[in-house]
Design an enzyme around this catalytic site. Sequence first.
Site, PDB file in Angstrom:
ATOM      1  N   HIS A 143       0.837  -1.206   0.000  1.00  0.00           N
ATOM      2  CA  HIS A 143       0.000   0.000   0.000  1.00  0.00           C
ATOM      3  C   HIS A 143       0.865   1.245   0.000  1.00  0.00           C
ATOM      4  O   HIS A 143       2.078   1.189  -0.110  1.00  0.00           O
ATOM      5  CB  HIS A 143      -0.953  -0.037   1.201  1.00  0.00           C
ATOM      6  CG  HIS A 143      -2.382   0.238   0.855  1.00  0.00           C
ATOM      7  ND1 HIS A 143      -2.898   1.509   0.741  1.00  0.00           N
ATOM      8  CD2 HIS A 143      -3.412  -0.592   0.578  1.00  0.00           C
ATOM      9  CE1 HIS A 143      -4.180   1.450   0.429  1.00  0.00           C
ATOM     10  NE2 HIS A 143      -4.521   0.173   0.317  1.00  0.00           N
ATOM     11  N   ASP A 144       0.222   2.359   0.176  1.00  0.00           N
ATOM     12  CA  ASP A 144       0.692   3.729   0.059  1.00  0.00           C
ATOM     13  C   ASP A 144       2.188   3.931  -0.165  1.00  0.00           C
ATOM     14  O   ASP A 144       3.012   3.689   0.717  1.00  0.00           O
ATOM     15  CB  ASP A 144       0.308   4.492   1.333  1.00  0.00           C
ATOM     16  CG  ASP A 144      -1.179   4.535   1.559  1.00  0.00           C
ATOM     17  OD1 ASP A 144      -1.713   5.635   1.721  1.00  0.00           O
ATOM     18  OD2 ASP A 144      -1.818   3.463   1.597  1.00  0.00           O
TER      19      ASP A 144
END
Length: 543
Positions: free
Chosen positions: A326-327
């Site tokens: 993620h991110d």
Amino acid sequence: MPDISLSIPRRRLPRLRPLAAAVLGAVLLHGQAWAAQPVEKPQPVPAQAGNEPGLTQGLKETGNYTVTTAPAEPLHLDPPKLPDLSGYTAAAVEAKIVRKPGGRASVQRMVQQQPLKEFTGGSNRLAEWVKRQRQMPQAIFIEGGYVNLAQLAGKLPASALEQVEPGVFVARLPIVVSQGATLDIDKQVKELRLSQERGAFLVNDGMLFVRDSKVTGWSESKKEPAWFKTPNEFRPFLISWGGAEVYLSNSTFTSFGYNASKAYGISISQYSPGMDKQMKRPRPKGWVIDSTIVDSWYGFYCYEADDLVVKGNTYRDNIVYGIDPHDRSHRLIIADNTVHGTRKKHGIIVSREVNDSFIFNNRSYENKLSGIVLDRNSEGNLVAYNEVYRNHSDGITLYESGDNLLWGNQVLANRRHGIRVRNSVNIRLYENLAAGNQLIGVYGHIKDLTNTDRNIALDPFDTKVSLIVVGGKLAGNGSGPLSVDSPLSLELYRVAMLAPTKSSGISLPGVLGEKQDQILDLLVRQDKAVLIDPVESQAELQD
């Protein structure tokens, strides 16, 4: 309608794996009756008047789109160069261990400890450990150097860590590897059981190694793994923070994680933005190799982590995702994994600016939604040589993620589309096989996400889609081989469309259907590259 069973250019395709060969064989057999029927052969479409001699850009307007021949040479790409995986081995993990100086283990309070603030701060999370420990919460801290977990037998209170049979340990408190310390869980530890009832989990702020062992979220009351029941029920987990390194090799992790921040399962994460500004730690590092992860909320999660390696693992029957970087994580290697049976969502997903990463030689199958997903502005990624089949939604899905290359994937028998591309531009699909999917083989479309729960400031999007499809086969897909709605542009070259499921033969849905004869004449009969784009852009080209 053109007889596309004839005159398909010969070219080299990726070697079919057994399942791909079986699926392709079945759909080709299904299409033989259609291919044997005589069909009316189309007349070549003449060039439009006014074109300069020698150019191949004759406009063929149909509705709001034009069909144009395009030069083939710019479409040539050499096969992608993949990262060398030979260095990611158990021996390489062993070589990273520094055994001196020796460290120590002690029981201390959890409060006011930087690595634990995420779990003792807001949202009244401290109450979870008060309830489970029935005291002011404590944890086991590894400090000062190297500690092998097996050497702690009998050195801590049984209320903290107990060897219940030879090589089998139960941790009844969280274990924290402090900055500058190393914890080694090796084959001397047959199993480390993290007590669900007492709220045990693993936090790494230093160096953590799990090698040739087993770590289990454990229900002491039931004497079995803490099998998933409900999303918000505490289950043990592992988190490795910014500045730390974690290496998991040839081990099994069972029943980890639940629906709480940074407690998802096996996570490698930078500290939260507020703490990160204060602590200024480098991004976390780590490998997960040759291991098995079962019944975890997320099989793997990372956040703002670079250069991680997830290789040769089996992710089986996990809850929400199998593998979920993620991110703002970059340059990841996700290779040679088998991901199947994910119960709620996708097998493999990278989401929110996960860029410049390699996803290759994985098998992702029988997951609740898609096999592989690129999501929320994840760009510059290579998705290559994966086998993606029998997923309950799409095979490979791209949401709002441009500038990605899909090469040599085998996308088979998925319940929706083979490859789906939404709101994403400059997507290159080279030498992929999409066969036996229930809807479209390759489907591109746009969607306005304004009136949804999406945070537009955090996850912006454009309602644009453009694709280049070169080589490969689209065979026996239930609703047709290819459909692209409202494309900014679409280029096709050397694409074999085989084994239609309808007696009428190959049918291109949507805007492509309006100009199907021109497309197939150029693509198949003339073996030329085809460009389909809006009339406006062609008008600009003429000007």
